[in-house]
Design an enzyme around this catalytic site. Sequence first.
Site, PDB file in Angstrom:
ATOM      1  N   TYR A 155       1.807 -16.427   8.221  1.00 26.58           N
ATOM      2  CA  TYR A 155       0.590 -16.129   7.456  1.00 26.58           C
ATOM      3  C   TYR A 155      -0.496 -17.147   7.792  1.00 26.58           C
ATOM      4  CZ  TYR A 155       3.367 -12.940   4.525  1.00 26.58           C
ATOM      5  OH  TYR A 155       4.158 -11.922   4.069  1.00 26.58           O
ATOM      6  N   SER A 195       3.099  -4.712  -0.756  1.00 31.69           N
ATOM      7  CA  SER A 195       1.987  -3.771  -0.557  1.00 31.69           C
ATOM      8  C   SER A 195       2.084  -2.564  -1.480  1.00 31.69           C
ATOM      9  CB  SER A 195       1.932  -3.317   0.906  1.00 31.69           C
ATOM     10  OG  SER A 195       1.540  -4.374   1.744  1.00 31.69           O
ATOM     11  N   PRO A 196       2.135  -2.784  -2.801  1.00 24.65           N
ATOM     12  CA  PRO A 196       2.295  -1.660  -3.732  1.00 24.65           C
ATOM     13  C   PRO A 196       1.080  -0.750  -3.830  1.00 24.65           C
ATOM     14  CG  PRO A 196       1.858  -3.685  -4.940  1.00 24.65           C
ATOM     15  CD  PRO A 196       2.055  -4.080  -3.512  1.00 24.65           C
ATOM     16  N   GLY A 226       0.650   4.868   3.671  1.00 26.54           N
ATOM     17  CA  GLY A 226       0.961   4.799   5.086  1.00 26.54           C
ATOM     18  C   GLY A 226       1.412   3.403   5.466  1.00 26.54           C
ATOM     19  N   PHE A 227       1.230   3.057   6.722  1.00 24.15           N
ATOM     20  CA  PHE A 227       1.587   1.716   7.186  1.00 24.15           C
ATOM     21  C   PHE A 227       0.292   0.932   7.372  1.00 24.15           C
ATOM     22  CE2 PHE A 227       2.955  -1.474  10.368  1.00 24.15           C
ATOM     23  CZ  PHE A 227       4.032  -2.007   9.678  1.00 24.15           C
ATOM     24  N   GLU A 277      -2.605   1.661   6.168  1.00 24.95           N
ATOM     25  CA  GLU A 277      -3.747   2.541   6.443  1.00 24.95           C
ATOM     26  C   GLU A 277      -4.861   2.347   5.421  1.00 24.95           C
ATOM     27  OE1 GLU A 277      -2.694   6.627   7.231  1.00 24.95           O
ATOM     28  OE2 GLU A 277      -0.769   5.988   8.053  1.00 24.95           O
TER      29      GLU A 277
END
Length: 305
Positions: free
Chosen positions: A52, A215-216, A220-221, A223
């Site tokens: 990160y 990533s709630p 998509g991935f 997107e």
Amino acid sequence: MKQIQLGNSALEASEIVLGCMRIDNMSVKELTTYVDHAIEEGITLFDHADIYGKGKCEELFGQMLQERKGMRESIQIQSKCGIRKGFYDFSKSHILNSVDGILQRLQTDYLDLLILHRPDTLMEPEEVAEAFDLLQASGKVRNFGVSNFNSMQIELLKKYVKQPLLVNQLQFGIMHAEMVSSGIQANTLFDGSVDRDGHLLEYSRLNDMTIQAWSPFQYGFFEGIFIDNELFPELNQVLARIAEEKGVSKSAIAVAWVLRHPAKMQTIVGTTNLNRLKEICKASNVQLTREEWYEIYRAAGNRLP
């Protein structure tokens, strides 16, 4: 903020986790203020990874810890390793070197959790086991987990490591609900019935692993975010109505949807907007009914047989 037990260990942490992937543009002063407020909201666990900000996120967090003497003992820190430029690496030497770098950047003597970031198909589990033993014996790492592993990859690793694998970080949310859809739509020809992960949801519950949902708010991935997105009018209408009834934001309802599942998951949120974080944290005190949970699920385009 509710606290939950991680796996079957004695380690307890907040059910909402603050992801630190985007803090690299903050000053130490801004980060210190932000973390202070996060702690006031009840957040105790902070999620990092060695990649990160190319290490800068951990460096800033470490500088912040030096500004707040005594804070380290009142919070939990987890970090991840294994992703390198163009490949994955779970070799013993890389894991050990990664942890040394993480601890140096964070300016701390130990991690509460070390997580293997993404599956390395060239993994030699015997090497991972040796690395885990050395890290635990030295006191550098107290607990271990994985991220984005399927059930058989976990079983392979468990054959060799002595330490319990407490968590598995997985992408999960209203618009990324395949883990529940494969069960709900089982024994049908619907697309959602396809099991992509080895029944990870049930596996995690049977094996006392805490799912950390990342990533709630994404669809998509990576997107984009579905909150207030014109591509998802029905979902946002339902979220808005329930949010108004509960007196919280749509983002809080989206997190409450994840936390409502009896698997007792954690949700990792990565916002650096303090007001939004405070709104999201209200999710811990929101209890969705079964009817509300399924209504949101259907509004996201998921079907019931």
